[in-house]
Enzyme design. Sequence first.
Site, PDB file in Angstrom:
ATOM      1  N   GLU A 138       0.861  -1.190   0.000  1.00  0.00           N
ATOM      2  CA  GLU A 138       0.000   0.000   0.000  1.00  0.00           C
ATOM      3  C   GLU A 138       0.896   1.239   0.000  1.00  0.00           C
ATOM      4  OE1 GLU A 138      -2.644   0.346   3.396  1.00  0.00           O
ATOM      5  OE2 GLU A 138      -2.851   2.506   3.074  1.00  0.00           O
ATOM      6  N   ARG A 156       0.715  10.228   0.944  1.00  0.00           N
ATOM      7  CA  ARG A 156       1.061  11.166   2.019  1.00  0.00           C
ATOM      8  C   ARG A 156       2.252  12.038   1.678  1.00  0.00           C
ATOM      9  NH1 ARG A 156       0.253   7.071   7.205  1.00  0.00           N
ATOM     10  NH2 ARG A 156      -1.710   6.276   6.384  1.00  0.00           N
ATOM     11  N   LYS A 196     -11.193  -1.370   6.262  1.00  0.00           N
ATOM     12  CA  LYS A 196     -10.022  -1.149   7.110  1.00  0.00           C
ATOM     13  C   LYS A 196     -10.534  -0.727   8.489  1.00  0.00           C
ATOM     14  CE  LYS A 196      -6.276   2.282   7.395  1.00  0.00           C
ATOM     15  NZ  LYS A 196      -4.987   2.593   6.748  1.00  0.00           N
TER      16      LYS A 196
HETATM   17  C1  3PG Z   1      -2.273   3.618   8.362  1.00  0.00           C
HETATM   18  O1  3PG Z   1      -2.508   4.562   7.663  1.00  0.00           O
HETATM   19  O2  3PG Z   1      -2.751   2.520   8.102  1.00  0.00           O
HETATM   20  C2  3PG Z   1      -1.482   3.827   9.592  1.00  0.00           C
HETATM   21  O3  3PG Z   1      -0.782   5.019   9.560  1.00  0.00           O
HETATM   22  C3  3PG Z   1      -0.571   2.722   9.916  1.00  0.00           C
HETATM   23  O4  3PG Z   1      -0.479   2.700  11.269  1.00  0.00           O
HETATM   24  P1  3PG Z   1       0.845   2.238  11.980  1.00  0.00           P
HETATM   25  O5  3PG Z   1       1.899   3.241  11.594  1.00  0.00           O
HETATM   26  O6  3PG Z   1       0.537   2.271  13.457  1.00  0.00           O
HETATM   27  O7  3PG Z   1       1.194   0.874  11.489  1.00  0.00           O
END
Ligand code: 3PG
Length: 222
Positions: free
Chosen positions: A53, A57, A141
């Site tokens: 993914e 960002r 999600k």
């Molecule tokens: C996402 O967008 O899925 C999260 O930022 C991931 O979360 P994590 O950094 O705690 O794994």
Amino acid sequence: MNIASKQPVQNARETLAVLMGSACVIPVLTIERLEDAVPLAKALVAGGVRVLEVTLRTPVAIEAATAIMAEVPEATVGIGTILNADDLARAEALGAKFGISPGATPDLLKAAAASGLPFAPGIATASELMQALAYGFNLVKFFPAEQSGGIKALRALAGPFPDARFCPTGGIGETNAASWLGEPNVVAVGGSWLCPAADIRAGNWAGITAICNRTMKSLKPA
Ligand code: 3PG
């Protein structure tokens, strides 16, 4: 018209379920420098992690995803942090195999239902899940997973929503990924632990492959 019965959503959600189910873990990639994209993807693939993914960002996200698709054919590339219909259109235009959002606005759900791109909206509450289900998205999600109550919260949602399936993300790592995947309604887990920002910045590709290997081994013991 019953929006949940639209054919594109039906096909796309089956595709997404197969894709996520085969992946087990989906790394959430934040790529700051374009030149990191291909070596990062190769490091993940070398560790047995192939469904990636790439989040929208950073300014180079789209170029980074395009480069990975062109140069790392073993990887299946999706786009994350899809916040609106424009982001969704960008993901589709570049040929992403799936899209993921941290949330679920009516506008985005409507656009995603019409597009046919395998898509997982983000939910953290029963009402958000109901909205996603109404548009035909039964694989969502769960975000932010640990911060929203963790496995206990997910189990509570399973009661009224037995058909919903989840990809929890947020606060998941090597130590708790297996517990989440042990839940019957969890198809895959996502997170950034497989590709720590510090390792990407340092070009520590071997370190990232090692994290992937450890994680995959812990999920599928010999
Ligand atoms: C996402 O967008 O899925 C999260 O930022 C991931 O979360 P994590 O950094 O705690 O794994």
